[in-house]
Design a protein around this motif. Structure first.
Motif, short mmCIF file in Angstrom:
data_model
loop_
_atom_site.label_atom_id
_atom_site.label_comp_id
_atom_site.label_asym_id
_atom_site.label_seq_id
_atom_site.Cartn_x
_atom_site.Cartn_y
_atom_site.Cartn_z
N ARG A 8 0.95 -1.14 0.09
CA ARG A 8 0.07 -0.02 0.08
C ARG A 8 0.84 1.27 -0.13
O ARG A 8 0.71 2.19 -0.93
N PHE A 9 2.10 1.39 0.72
CA PHE A 9 2.60 2.35 0.89
C PHE A 9 3.30 2.85 -0.44
O PHE A 9 3.38 3.73 -0.87
N ILE A 10 3.92 1.64 -1.10
CA ILE A 10 4.35 1.95 -2.43
C ILE A 10 3.46 2.64 -3.53
O ILE A 10 3.81 3.51 -4.27
N SER A 11 2.17 1.79 -3.52
CA SER A 11 1.32 2.20 -4.45
C SER A 11 0.87 3.77 -4.13
O SER A 11 0.79 4.54 -5.14
N VAL A 12 0.71 4.12 -3.03
CA VAL A 12 0.39 5.41 -2.60
C VAL A 12 1.43 6.52 -3.03
O VAL A 12 1.42 7.32 -3.55
N LYS A 13 2.75 6.05 -3.04
CA LYS A 13 4.01 7.07 -3.11
C LYS A 13 4.11 6.99 -4.56
O LYS A 13 4.43 8.17 -5.02
N THR A 14 3.63 6.09 -5.12
CA THR A 14 4.17 6.08 -6.55
C THR A 14 3.16 6.24 -7.66
O THR A 14 3.05 6.33 -8.98
N GLY A 15 2.01 5.95 -7.05
CA GLY A 15 0.41 5.86 -8.06
C GLY A 15 0.47 4.68 -8.97
O GLY A 15 -0.52 4.46 -9.74
N ILE A 16 1.33 3.64 -8.64
CA ILE A 16 1.15 2.26 -9.40
C ILE A 16 0.31 1.38 -8.75
O ILE A 16 0.23 1.44 -7.33
N ASN A 17 -0.74 0.71 -9.45
CA ASN A 17 -1.48 -0.04 -8.78
C ASN A 17 -1.06 -1.18 -7.91
O ASN A 17 -0.01 -1.66 -8.26
N ARG A 18 -1.89 -1.44 -6.91
CA ARG A 18 -1.26 -2.54 -5.99
C ARG A 18 -0.85 -3.81 -6.62
O ARG A 18 0.14 -4.35 -6.16
N LYS A 19 -1.67 -4.42 -7.83
CA LYS A 19 -1.40 -5.63 -8.38
C LYS A 19 0.20 -5.45 -8.82
O LYS A 19 0.92 -6.44 -8.74
N HIS A 20 0.25 -4.42 -9.52
CA HIS A 20 1.70 -4.23 -9.98
C HIS A 20 2.52 -4.10 -9.03
O HIS A 20 3.71 -4.76 -9.47
#
Ligand code: URA
Length: 233
Positions: free
Chosen positions: A10-22
């Motif tokens: 979740r942290f990476i997804s929020v920081k980067t805008g990349i969806n969680r599946k990716h």
């Protein structure tokens, strides 16, 4: 102040805008490092001080800061104040705006003041359940008597907050000087407790908080980083 903990995906997804599946695929491919170690577990918890890299991109690199300050009389324990110099004004560091105060002191109290940007650390330090003693030297206008010792140990009822203070230790140093250890931090607590005896506090100085003792080499207004031993309560 609450610390910010989150699951790694979740942290990476929020920081980067990349969806969680990716993000999960990236983790599986070993593209993420936390604190220098390969991180593959989506359930890993990171906080505001975890060093997180995706490939060679640093997503977060905050460092926790822990300081002791010798607070002078006349400086306010606040981050902003319209009328007085604040303790933050006394600190010469780039990250000073990120700091918060761990247990305020009154305007006319001097001594050990702790500042940090680590919310979990300060919460633990101030939580009465952890029984971290705060030691004060108190100068009184009128002479002390043995009665004070039992009254402080017993606790005092404060009607305004509807609480009874936790047992506190009082040692008589001389007729007009006491050492008091509190395990909590109520508003003007020491002044109010001596107020019960109609004995005004004319000088108040904090010597220590737990194992952290005000460094004698610090002049009023000076500060220094805490050592590893001081931080690990
Ligand atoms: N108790 C007080 O009354 N004032 C302080 O600054 C700290 C403890």
């Amino acid at each position: 102040m609450e610390s910010k903990r989150a699951r790694l995906d979740r942290f990476i997804s929020v920081k980067t805008g990349i969806n969680r599946k990716h993000v999960r695929l990236m983790l599986a491919k070993g593209r993420v490092k936390v604190d220098g170690e390969l991180a593959r577990d989506i359930d890993q918890i990171v906080d505001e001080f975890s060093h997180v890299c995706l490939d060679n991109r640093v997503l977060q690199a905050n460092e926790p800061t822990y300081l002791m300050l010798h607070k002078p009389i006349g400086v306010v324990s606040a981050t902003i104040d319209e009328n007085h110099k604040t303790v933050i004004d006394l600190i010469d560091r780039e990250d000073k705006e990120s700091l918060h105060i761990v247990g305020r002191l009154d305007l006319n109290t001097s001594g050990l003041l702790l500042l940090t940007n680590d919310g979990r650390w300060s919460k633990r330090l101030m939580d009465p359940e952890h029984k971290v003693g705060k030691l004060y030297r108190v100068q009184l206008k009128n002479p002390l008597t043995e009665e004070y010792i039992s009254a402080f140990a017993k606790g005092m009822y404060f009607e305004f907050e509807d609480i009874t203070t936790l047992p506190a230790e009082l040692e008589i140093v001389d007729n007009h000087t006491a050492l008091v250890t509190l395990y909590e931090g109520r508003y003007h607590q020491i002044k109010r407790m001596f107020g019960r005896f109609r004995n005004p506090v004319i000088g108040l100085h904090r010597i220590s908080v737990g194992n952290i003792v005000l460094d004698n080499s610090l002049k009023p207004g000076e500060s220094r980083a805490l050592t590893g031993e001081e931080i690990s309560l």
